[in-house]
Write a protein that holds these residues in place. Structure first.
Motif, PDB file in Angstrom:
ATOM      1  N   ARG A 116       2.708   1.621  -3.294  1.00 18.37           N
ATOM      2  CA  ARG A 116       1.673   2.081  -4.362  1.00 18.37           C
ATOM      3  C   ARG A 116       1.452   3.546  -4.467  1.00 18.37           C
ATOM      4  O   ARG A 116       0.798   4.077  -5.329  1.00 18.37           O
ATOM      5  N   LYS A 117       1.656   4.412  -3.244  1.00 19.30           N
ATOM      6  CA  LYS A 117       1.686   5.660  -3.135  1.00 19.30           C
ATOM      7  C   LYS A 117       2.455   6.353  -4.018  1.00 19.30           C
ATOM      8  O   LYS A 117       2.137   7.335  -4.280  1.00 19.30           O
ATOM      9  N   LEU A 118       3.662   5.655  -4.127  1.00 17.68           N
ATOM     10  CA  LEU A 118       4.699   6.119  -5.065  1.00 17.68           C
ATOM     11  C   LEU A 118       4.399   6.040  -6.418  1.00 17.68           C
ATOM     12  O   LEU A 118       4.581   6.762  -7.437  1.00 17.68           O
ATOM     13  N   ASP A 119       3.761   4.870  -6.656  1.00 13.14           N
ATOM     14  CA  ASP A 119       3.147   4.629  -8.098  1.00 13.14           C
ATOM     15  C   ASP A 119       2.421   3.290  -8.179  1.00 13.14           C
ATOM     16  O   ASP A 119       2.868   2.248  -7.714  1.00 13.14           O
ATOM     17  N   GLN A 120       1.198   3.426  -8.709  1.00 11.54           N
ATOM     18  CA  GLN A 120       0.175   2.464  -8.657  1.00 11.54           C
ATOM     19  C   GLN A 120       0.519   1.384  -9.522  1.00 11.54           C
ATOM     20  O   GLN A 120      -0.049   0.310  -9.333  1.00 11.54           O
TER      21      GLN A 120
ATOM     22  N   ASP B 248       0.866  -1.315  -0.018  1.00 13.60           N
ATOM     23  CA  ASP B 248      -0.074   0.043   0.002  1.00 13.60           C
ATOM     24  C   ASP B 248       1.021   1.190  -0.099  1.00 13.60           C
ATOM     25  O   ASP B 248       0.536   2.371  -0.829  1.00 13.60           O
ATOM     26  N   GLU B 249       1.792   1.137   0.712  1.00  9.46           N
ATOM     27  CA  GLU B 249       2.899   2.495   0.823  1.00  9.46           C
ATOM     28  C   GLU B 249       3.670   2.489  -0.372  1.00  9.46           C
ATOM     29  O   GLU B 249       3.796   3.695  -0.920  1.00  9.46           O
TER      30      GLU B 249
END
Length: 391
Positions: free
Chosen positions: A372-376, A369-370
């Motif tokens: 994917r905050k950078l790149d989905q 989850d963390e």
């Protein structure tokens, strides 16, 4: 005195890594233990017989069991020193642990026997014959046993011997139990109150507790114990000291007796390194480990990215995020495989022992989850494993 005996009866006594030197240390300690314990048994048995004291007699037979333990230690050390053969390619070093385990059972048996005798003495007390000379003799035995314990501890630390450290523990238990016996005699001489049976029971319990402690210490290397942090640091620093090695992980050490260990480790090398040069480097480290660390080391080579700034930075960021989630976890073998719609982040994650599957999945999901905050597009392919080092 200990140094005098070592210098005169152990050749090349400073070369403690050599099997023949360790054997000589063990033989010396065993013979000294046999002589001291038989002497103490004879003295205490005579004192206990003439004083009609169960606590003194129990203490005497405890010394006799210690003499038997020294005989077992002697045989165990000699057999452990046998060289490797076709049936036992890693030698016979674990026999020393088995010998120490047998010693623990002897100690437990003596303690249990005299616990029964002491309980019978409590139910039907008998008159003691107090003599000051008996107390003096027992105090002398305390001094002998204290010296014997320190002697075994010094030699045991020099050669990393479980048997000698077991003898040290047993000797310290003897010092305590004999001191308690002296206390009961002095108490009887001063007050006329016979607490011999109670003290004998206490002596027996201390002896049994010492036996349990010895068994625990010797079972651990037989079952397979975690790597000592100092050993882990030494091996990792040794491997990583070679130019061309970027890092190391997954160290596993198998113990086949004192100074007889086999280990495996993953060594990280740049993924653009020449395969033949990297292989030659790995072979050289393995040879050097055998000479300098006295360790049979098998190294698995892991190629890692060291020049791609995007991958290196993402690895550091992933490690940082994971530390924020759980400081006890770490990652290694990080790779990135890019696709048009998905970017796979492939790595191993080390988690502490004791984590349940739900906990592991929770950490993985939180990490994803963390990220994917950078790149989905990020998708994690994680192999969960444990560290084999003791905490």
């Amino acid at each position: 005195m200990a140094d005098f005996l070592v210098r005169h009866f152990v050749k090349n006594y400073n070369s403690t890594q050599k099997t023949e030197v360790r054997t000589a240390y063990g033989v010396l300690a065993s013979i000294v233990g046999i002589v001291c314990n038989i002497f103490l048994f004879l003295v205490k048995f005579l004192v206990g017989f003439f004083m009609n004291s169960i606590s003194v007699t129990a203490d005497a037979f405890n010394n006799l069991s210690d003499a038997a333990s020294s005989v077992i230690s002697f045989v165990g050390v000699k057999m452990a020193g046998k060289p490797a053969d076709q049936e036992h390619p890693f030698g016979h070093g674990r026999i020393e642990y088995i010998a120490a385990l047998i010693v623990s059972f002897l100690v437990l048996e003596v303690g249990f026997t005299f616990l029964k005798d002491s309980l019978a003495k409590i139910r039907t007390p008998q008159e003691l014959n107090f003599r000051i000379i008996s107390v003096v003799i027992l105090l002398l035995s305390i001094g002998v046993k204290l010296w014997l314990g320190v002697f075994n501890r010094r030699l045991g630390k020099r050669i990393d011997s479980k048997v000698m450290m077991a003898v040290f523990t047993d000797s310290m238990g003897d010092v305590i139990t004999t001191a308690a016996t002296v206390l009961s005699l002095v108490f009887y001489g001063a007050t006329g109150v016979n607490i011999d049976g109670f003290v004998g029971a206490g002596v027996a319990l201390v002896v049994m507790w010492a036996g349990i402690g010895i068994a625990k210490d010797t079972l651990e290397p037989l079952i397979g114990e975690a790597i000592d942090p100092e050993t882990c640091r030494e091996v990792k620093e040794f491997v990583e000291s070679y130019p061309g090695i970027s890092g190391s992980h997954d160290l596993i050490v198998h113990n086949y007796g004192p100074n007889r260990s086999m280990a495996s480790i993953h060594a990280e090398v740049p993924n653009d390194a020449d395969i033949e040069e990297a292989h030659e480097l790995i072979d050289r480290i393995e040879r050097d480990a055998a000479k300098k660390l006295d360790l049979f080391l098998v190294i698995h080579m892991d190629p890692v990215e060291v020049k791609n700034e995007e991958v290196v930075a993402l690895k550091e960021e992933t490690q940082k995020i994971l530390q924020g989630i759980d400081p006890g976890c770490s990652i290694h073998d990080f790779r990135m495989v890019k696709g048009m719609e998905q970017i796979n982040l492939i790595f191993d994650m080390v988690v502490p022992f004791g984590y349940q599957e739900e906990k592991k999945k929770e950490i993985q999901q939180m990490l994803l989850d963390e990220l994917r905050k950078l790149d989905q597009r990020y998708h994690c392919v994680i192999t969960v494993e444990h560290d084999y080092m003791a905490k």
